[in-house]
Design an enzyme around this catalytic site. Sequence first.
Site, mmCIF file in Angstrom:
data_model
loop_
_atom_site.group_PDB
_atom_site.id
_atom_site.type_symbol
_atom_site.label_atom_id
_atom_site.label_comp_id
_atom_site.label_asym_id
_atom_site.label_seq_id
_atom_site.Cartn_x
_atom_site.Cartn_y
_atom_site.Cartn_z
ATOM 1 N N HIS A 164 -3.755 -4.791 0.708
ATOM 2 C CA HIS A 164 -3.253 -5.230 2.011
ATOM 3 C C HIS A 164 -3.367 -6.751 2.138
ATOM 4 O O HIS A 164 -4.370 -7.269 2.641
ATOM 5 C CB HIS A 164 -4.046 -4.561 3.139
ATOM 6 C CG HIS A 164 -3.720 -3.125 3.341
ATOM 7 N ND1 HIS A 164 -2.737 -2.697 4.209
ATOM 8 C CD2 HIS A 164 -4.236 -1.997 2.777
ATOM 9 C CE1 HIS A 164 -2.661 -1.375 4.177
ATOM 10 N NE2 HIS A 164 -3.564 -0.927 3.315
ATOM 11 N N CYS A 178 0.827 -1.206 0.000
ATOM 12 C CA CYS A 178 0.000 0.000 0.000
ATOM 13 C C CYS A 178 0.871 1.270 0.000
ATOM 14 O O CYS A 178 1.488 1.581 -1.006
ATOM 15 C CB CYS A 178 -0.998 -0.030 1.146
ATOM 16 S SG CYS A 178 -2.383 1.112 0.897
ATOM 17 N N GLU A 203 -2.060 -8.697 4.197
ATOM 18 C CA GLU A 203 -2.122 -9.152 5.590
ATOM 19 C C GLU A 203 -3.548 -9.268 6.100
ATOM 20 O O GLU A 203 -3.813 -10.030 7.053
ATOM 21 C CB GLU A 203 -1.305 -8.222 6.497
ATOM 22 C CG GLU A 203 -1.916 -6.858 6.777
ATOM 23 C CD GLU A 203 -1.583 -5.805 5.748
ATOM 24 O OE1 GLU A 203 -1.750 -4.605 6.037
ATOM 25 O OE2 GLU A 203 -1.152 -6.177 4.626
#
Length: 241
Positions: free
Chosen positions: A213, A118, A215
């Site tokens: 993202h 990002c 994660e």
Amino acid sequence: MSRAPRPLIAIPARFSATTSALRYTAEVNARALVEAVWRAGGEPASIHPVDPAEHDVAERLARFDGILLPGGGDLAPHRYGAADAHDSVYGVDDLQDDFDLEVARRTLESGLPLLAICRGLQVVNTALGGTLHQDMGGPGQDHRHVRHPVCLAPGSVLAEVTRADKAEASCYHHQHIDRLGEGLTVTARAADGTIEGVERAGGAGWFAAVQWHPEDTAHEDPVQQRLFDALVEAARSPRIR
């Protein structure tokens, strides 16, 4: 039999104005991010942002096996040559910008494995002379709280490490790449044309960058977790220091 030590992955900390658990301002990293590195077999380590004019960032990074540039607030528009800032620009911190840009430059120069996420992608693009669209158009046009498919370029690092031609991306951003930085190529796009991934041909070490993202969903989506697995695997490989 003792196990090989976990590769040490440096993650520049993010400044937080309020943290209830710690009572005061803090330097933090997202739990989902460090857990994804841990699952991959790495040892995540937050590093304190400092002024590169006063401290040798390259020397600090040399002790690590890999670098992860995470998400965060916006870069100051003047960093990529913009004369004015859009009203939507938020979270700008000059020290964070100075440090992250220097981390990107020194990591790319050294050949340390680098995964940029990002804001991290935007930092790398800016460090290499690229520019950003400051705002995608507001509610309904930006990519905040959005999950959507992105197409991965065949033969790219992203396609190779994820073993996929598409990925379901969890996004939270209102800015994206305008002009590509020197040496970067586009390796992923959303359906609306937004650049979602880049890599750098002929670079000194392993490198991948995504606008989304990974994660957020890595704990349940193997495609996303493989990005962190690839970073840690690259960090295990011997290299000349």
